[in-house]
Design a protein around this motif. Sequence first.
Motif, PDB file in Angstrom:
ATOM      1  N   ALA A   1      11.250  -7.301   3.522  1.00 37.68           N
ATOM      2  CA  ALA A   1       9.860  -7.151   3.089  1.00 37.68           C
ATOM      3  C   ALA A   1       8.961  -8.185   3.753  1.00 37.68           C
ATOM      4  O   ALA A   1       7.878  -7.863   4.268  1.00 37.68           O
ATOM      5  CB  ALA A   1       9.781  -7.261   1.566  1.00 37.68           C
TER       6      ALA A   1
ATOM      7  N   ALA B   1       5.012  -7.722   4.003  1.00 38.75           N
ATOM      8  CA  ALA B   1       4.822  -7.734   2.555  1.00 38.75           C
ATOM      9  C   ALA B   1       5.024  -9.154   2.029  1.00 38.75           C
ATOM     10  O   ALA B   1       5.262 -10.094   2.797  1.00 38.75           O
ATOM     11  CB  ALA B   1       5.783  -6.743   1.892  1.00 38.75           C
TER      12      ALA B   1
ATOM     13  N   LEU C   1       2.803  -4.156  -0.571  1.00 32.75           N
ATOM     14  CA  LEU C   1       3.360  -3.127   0.309  1.00 32.75           C
ATOM     15  C   LEU C   1       2.270  -2.313   1.002  1.00 32.75           C
ATOM     16  O   LEU C   1       2.508  -1.709   2.045  1.00 32.75           O
ATOM     17  CB  LEU C   1       4.275  -2.192  -0.486  1.00 32.75           C
ATOM     18  CG  LEU C   1       5.530  -2.833  -1.092  1.00 32.75           C
ATOM     19  CD1 LEU C   1       6.273  -1.832  -1.956  1.00 32.75           C
ATOM     20  CD2 LEU C   1       6.448  -3.371   0.010  1.00 32.75           C
TER      21      LEU C   1
ATOM     22  N   THR D   1       1.605  -1.990   4.962  1.00 28.32           N
ATOM     23  CA  THR D   1       2.829  -2.214   5.726  1.00 28.32           C
ATOM     24  C   THR D   1       3.452  -0.863   6.091  1.00 28.32           C
ATOM     25  O   THR D   1       2.979   0.189   5.656  1.00 28.32           O
ATOM     26  CB  THR D   1       3.854  -3.034   4.934  1.00 28.32           C
ATOM     27  OG1 THR D   1       4.404  -2.231   3.875  1.00 28.32           O
ATOM     28  CG2 THR D   1       3.199  -4.278   4.331  1.00 28.32           C
TER      29      THR D   1
ATOM     30  N   LEU E   1       6.385  -0.066   5.077  1.00 33.18           N
ATOM     31  CA  LEU E   1       7.450   0.068   4.091  1.00 33.18           C
ATOM     32  C   LEU E   1       7.050   1.054   3.001  1.00 33.18           C
ATOM     33  O   LEU E   1       5.904   1.063   2.546  1.00 33.18           O
ATOM     34  CB  LEU E   1       7.779  -1.288   3.462  1.00 33.18           C
ATOM     35  CG  LEU E   1       8.344  -2.352   4.403  1.00 33.18           C
ATOM     36  CD1 LEU E   1       8.506  -3.671   3.655  1.00 33.18           C
ATOM     37  CD2 LEU E   1       9.682  -1.911   4.996  1.00 33.18           C
TER      38      LEU E   1
ATOM     39  N   LEU F   1       7.995   2.389  -0.899  1.00 34.20           N
ATOM     40  CA  LEU F   1       8.692   2.068  -2.140  1.00 34.20           C
ATOM     41  C   LEU F   1       9.570   3.256  -2.535  1.00 34.20           C
ATOM     42  O   LEU F   1       9.080   4.369  -2.712  1.00 34.20           O
ATOM     43  CB  LEU F   1       7.668   1.775  -3.248  1.00 34.20           C
ATOM     44  CG  LEU F   1       8.221   1.505  -4.649  1.00 34.20           C
ATOM     45  CD1 LEU F   1       9.073   0.242  -4.657  1.00 34.20           C
ATOM     46  CD2 LEU F   1       7.074   1.382  -5.652  1.00 34.20           C
TER      47      LEU F   1
ATOM     48  N   VAL G   1       9.904  -3.908  -7.825  1.00 29.38           N
ATOM     49  CA  VAL G   1      10.391  -3.207  -6.628  1.00 29.38           C
ATOM     50  C   VAL G   1      11.905  -3.342  -6.528  1.00 29.38           C
ATOM     51  O   VAL G   1      12.444  -4.447  -6.478  1.00 29.38           O
ATOM     52  CB  VAL G   1       9.731  -3.770  -5.357  1.00 29.38           C
ATOM     53  CG1 VAL G   1      10.319  -3.101  -4.111  1.00 29.38           C
ATOM     54  CG2 VAL G   1       8.224  -3.583  -5.409  1.00 29.38           C
TER      55      VAL G   1
ATOM     56  N   LEU H   1      13.384  -0.213  -0.869  1.00 29.51           N
ATOM     57  CA  LEU H   1      12.395  -0.035   0.179  1.00 29.51           C
ATOM     58  C   LEU H   1      13.010   0.734   1.354  1.00 29.51           C
ATOM     59  O   LEU H   1      14.218   0.664   1.590  1.00 29.51           O
ATOM     60  CB  LEU H   1      11.887  -1.386   0.697  1.00 29.51           C
ATOM     61  CG  LEU H   1      11.088  -2.257  -0.267  1.00 29.51           C
ATOM     62  CD1 LEU H   1      10.869  -3.635   0.334  1.00 29.51           C
ATOM     63  CD2 LEU H   1       9.753  -1.608  -0.622  1.00 29.51           C
TER      64      LEU H   1
END
Length: 371
Positions: free
Chosen positions: A254, A259, A299, A302, A304, A306, A316, A319
């Motif tokens: 992350a 993140a 997040l 980004t 990424l 969830l 979280v 990812l």
Amino acid sequence: MTQKQLVLEDGTQFIGHGFGSDRETVGEIVFNTGMTGYQETISDPSYCGQIVTFTYPLIGNYGINRDDFETVDPAILGIVVKEHCEHPSNFRNEETLDSFLKAKGIPGIAGIDTRKLTKIIRRHGTMKATITSLDRSVDSVVESLKLTQLKRDQVRQVSTVKPYVVPGRGCRIVLVDFGMKHGILREFTKRKCHVTVVPYNTTAQEIERLKPDGIMLTNGPGDPKDVPEAIETIHELIGRIPIFGICLGHQLIALASGADTEKMKFGHRGLNQPVKDKHTGRTYITSQNHGYAVSAGSLSGTELELTQVSLNDASVEGLKHTIHPVFSVQYHPESSPGPEDTDNLFDEFLELIRSSQLKQKEEATCLNVLT
């Protein structure tokens, strides 16, 4: 039995009797809600720098055996229990918890109201604590605790110093050791993988020279921001080699992707943490041990996605990178100890490696045709 005291940074005192090592210890006080698996918990490197309170009231009743260790040399600083069993009964038992703690230099304190202690931690958050003799006054202990700076190099303490190989004929995995539990290694060897374990500060160039099919980022102790060199390495490797991260490895992915992470009030430590998969709607019961989490709000912006959330606090838990073959989970799919609901993630990682290799071959073929 020798009486000892557990003193918290806020001045709370608990008096009990000591077992295990006689030495004094200072660390961060946390609690674990597992009803079993105390041997795996004590030998989990992620507890480096911490004193663990077991909420289950009887600890040590099935002794210590040779098979359930998660590391050779435990890094835990102390344990707190309601009742310590001196005469374990189990067909696998080889020694008592007391003798094991003595051999490893780990102090314990029993006869503590662990329910009250856990409520204090839940209300005020984790804090510094010490297990010490009754000779010291509470005021002097608290003053000393306030002046004590806990170490922040836990990953360096528990990571392997030199690379080593666990040979196999399957996929070639580079496992970056931030405080690896042996359960992770067992899952790869079960699948006949060729695993090269490397230190936490191995560079991206050194990893790439090993020609891995995939990279495993393991669990580990402490704040992920305390290992900036690992964050940079992961940032360089994303998009080059498939990556799977567990626990601290999840947090590092992350951070490497832009993140952020944050310290939790008292963390998740136990064997019955419910996690919901956002795509399938399925709920899994997971084993967890972490005091930091990925900030959900960070997040946004980004690459990424969830994928999984905690049903207890919506934190979280999973990812996935939207472009590159990278995914991670906050919990422990190797389940040592704990439920085996999610050990299929190791198979998914190997399938991700195979699909990534196939895609690369197809792209190379297309390029040859065009040229």
